[in-house]
Design an enzyme around this catalytic site. Structure first.
Site, PDB file in Angstrom:
ATOM      1  N   HIS A 127     -12.376  -4.114   3.936  1.00  0.00           N
ATOM      2  CA  HIS A 127     -11.043  -4.366   4.476  1.00  0.00           C
ATOM      3  C   HIS A 127     -11.120  -4.504   5.997  1.00  0.00           C
ATOM      4  O   HIS A 127     -11.962  -3.883   6.633  1.00  0.00           O
ATOM      5  CB  HIS A 127     -10.108  -3.206   4.146  1.00  0.00           C
ATOM      6  N   GLY A 128     -10.234  -5.296   6.538  1.00  0.00           N
ATOM      7  CA  GLY A 128     -10.178  -5.454   7.994  1.00  0.00           C
ATOM      8  C   GLY A 128     -11.178  -6.497   8.459  1.00  0.00           C
ATOM      9  O   GLY A 128     -11.708  -7.274   7.665  1.00  0.00           O
ATOM     10  N   GLY A 170     -10.200  -7.419   0.727  1.00  0.00           N
ATOM     11  CA  GLY A 170     -10.755  -7.696   2.058  1.00  0.00           C
ATOM     12  C   GLY A 170     -10.874  -9.176   2.344  1.00  0.00           C
ATOM     13  O   GLY A 170     -11.860  -9.628   2.936  1.00  0.00           O
ATOM     14  N   GLY A 171      -9.868  -9.963   1.941  1.00  0.00           N
ATOM     15  CA  GLY A 171      -9.907 -11.424   2.110  1.00  0.00           C
ATOM     16  C   GLY A 171      -9.976 -11.882   3.557  1.00  0.00           C
ATOM     17  O   GLY A 171     -10.456 -12.985   3.835  1.00  0.00           O
ATOM     18  N   ASP A 178      -0.786  -1.565  -4.087  1.00  0.00           N
ATOM     19  CA  ASP A 178      -2.164  -1.805  -3.660  1.00  0.00           C
ATOM     20  C   ASP A 178      -2.879  -0.461  -3.460  1.00  0.00           C
ATOM     21  O   ASP A 178      -2.380   0.396  -2.728  1.00  0.00           O
ATOM     22  CB  ASP A 178      -2.116  -2.600  -2.341  1.00  0.00           C
ATOM     23  N   ASN A 190      -4.543  -9.090   4.023  1.00  0.00           N
ATOM     24  CA  ASN A 190      -3.595  -8.253   4.764  1.00  0.00           C
ATOM     25  C   ASN A 190      -3.785  -8.418   6.275  1.00  0.00           C
ATOM     26  O   ASN A 190      -2.917  -8.942   6.971  1.00  0.00           O
ATOM     27  CB  ASN A 190      -3.791  -6.780   4.342  1.00  0.00           C
ATOM     28  N   SER A 222       0.866  -1.190   0.000  1.00  0.00           N
ATOM     29  CA  SER A 222       0.000   0.000   0.000  1.00  0.00           C
ATOM     30  C   SER A 222       0.899   1.235   0.000  1.00  0.00           C
ATOM     31  O   SER A 222       2.101   1.135   0.273  1.00  0.00           O
ATOM     32  CB  SER A 222      -0.883   0.004   1.250  1.00  0.00           C
ATOM     33  N   ASP A 231      -6.430   2.892  -8.027  1.00  0.00           N
ATOM     34  CA  ASP A 231      -7.727   2.935  -7.367  1.00  0.00           C
ATOM     35  C   ASP A 231      -8.409   4.257  -7.715  1.00  0.00           C
ATOM     36  O   ASP A 231      -8.238   5.267  -7.024  1.00  0.00           O
ATOM     37  CB  ASP A 231      -7.545   2.780  -5.856  1.00  0.00           C
ATOM     38  N   ASN A 245      -7.026 -10.642  -2.042  1.00  0.00           N
ATOM     39  CA  ASN A 245      -6.093  -9.857  -1.224  1.00  0.00           C
ATOM     40  C   ASN A 245      -6.278 -10.152   0.262  1.00  0.00           C
ATOM     41  O   ASN A 245      -7.401 -10.086   0.775  1.00  0.00           O
ATOM     42  CB  ASN A 245      -6.356  -8.365  -1.417  1.00  0.00           C
TER      43      ASN A 245
HETATM   44  P1  13P Z   1      -7.828  -7.363   4.479  1.00  0.00           P
HETATM   45  O1  13P Z   1      -6.898  -6.516   5.299  1.00  0.00           O
HETATM   46  O2  13P Z   1      -9.234  -7.273   4.936  1.00  0.00           O
HETATM   47  O3  13P Z   1      -7.342  -8.756   4.361  1.00  0.00           O
HETATM   48  O4  13P Z   1      -7.839  -6.723   3.011  1.00  0.00           O
HETATM   49  C1  13P Z   1      -6.663  -6.704   2.239  1.00  0.00           C
HETATM   50  C2  13P Z   1      -6.861  -5.954   0.978  1.00  0.00           C
HETATM   51  O5  13P Z   1      -7.896  -6.008   0.341  1.00  0.00           O
HETATM   52  C3  13P Z   1      -5.738  -5.152   0.464  1.00  0.00           C
HETATM   53  O6  13P Z   1      -6.087  -4.436  -0.657  1.00  0.00           O
END
Ligand code: 13P
Length: 287
Positions: free
Chosen positions: A177-178, A208-209, A84, A231, A49, A105, A229
């Protein structure tokens, strides 16, 4: 050598699996992800990012570190280094620094401006051999101070952006995300299906995996998602393992305070999490 994400994602879409994008924050993260990909013969995408790029002392530092590791650790699986959620300027900085893939984005711009800027970047990335990800419909949650609402993208807008010649498309389908809130409505497969019908072979990206149940991940892959994705989940297991080490007083035993020892449990936790995700995504032995 870093590669564009295009070929690995086209293969994933055709083969009905997904390649993980795991975001990196430092040397431990990067090494853990690269070694896990190599051990499992899986392609992988390292996500950076804008905030993480700044934290790691700039995009050139990141490129130097990743290229060094590919060589010194003998990483032979396909690896893409991907910006990202990049703004327009960050895309150019990463192209210049040696990234092999960028995400523009443009979801915060009106669709006309998103189209114009994406079109320009399609040309530049094609000339330089990078892959390009575009986004339609803001993805919820907070990332680097930007808060979205978890909206669903308009499939027609997705088609308009896909037709510009981007390599992959992130579309909001209720993902955020998160961590997901207790009352999260789940992914909108109806939206995903409509998008995939209009965008055809284009690999779709699920942001937002973290925290999406495995059955929803599998269904999303069956409906055209070829890049996922992750994170926060790696951050959570890293923090948990590090906390445990310190709470058990291990940093006070012998030279347990040595950062190479102190950070080892977190490093191992990231490796285990990345492997678990690669298994669910189906990318193992697809290098
Ligand atoms: P998470 O932090 O929810 O896994 O999302 C990661 C993401 O989509 C990065 O672009």
């Amino acid at each position: 050598m870093l590669v564009s994400a295009k070929e690995m994602l086209d293969k994933a879409k055709a083969g009905h699996y997904a390649v993980g994008q795991f975001n990196i924050n430092n040397l431990e993260w990067t090494k853990a992800i690269l070694l896990t990909a190599q051990e499992n013969n899986s392609p992988v995408i390292l996500g950076v990012s804008e905030g993480a790029g700044k934290y790691m002392a700039g995009y050139k530092t990141v490129v130097g570190m990743v290229n060094g590791m590919l060589e010194e650790l003998n990483i032979t699986v396909p690896v893409a280094l991907h910006l990202d959620h990049g703004g327009y300027d960050a895309c150019y900085k990463c192209i210049e620094a040696g990234f092999s893939s960028v995400m523009f984005d443009g979801s915060k711009y009106p669709i006309e401006e998103n189209v114009a800027k994406t079109k320009e970047l399609v040309k530049v990335c094609a000339e330089k051999g990078l892959s390009l990800e575009a986004e339609v419909g803001a993805i919820g949650g907070e990332e680097d101070g930007v808060i979205g609402m978890g909206e669903c993208a308009d499939p027609k807008e997705c088609k308009a952006i896909a037709d510009l010649g981007v390599d992959m498309l992130a579309a909001g389908i209720g993902n955020i995300h998160g961590k997901y809130p207790e009352n999260w409505a789940g992914l909108s497969f109806e939206t995903l299906d409509a998008i995939q019908q209009l965008t055809g072979a284009m690999p779709l990206v699920l942001h937002g995996g973290t925290g999406i149940p495995d059955d929803m991940i599998k269904k999303a892959i069956s409906l055209g998602v070829a890049k996922i994705n992750v994170n926060t989940e790696c951050q959570l297991v890293f923090a948990e393992a590090t906390r445990k080490y310190i709470e058990e007083g291990k940093d006070e035993i012998g030279k347990g305070y040595d950062p190479r020892k102190l950070l080892a449990p977190g490093f191992d936790a990231i490796k285990a999490k990345v492997k678990e995700k690669m298994e669910i995504f189906g990318s193992i032995d697809k290098a």
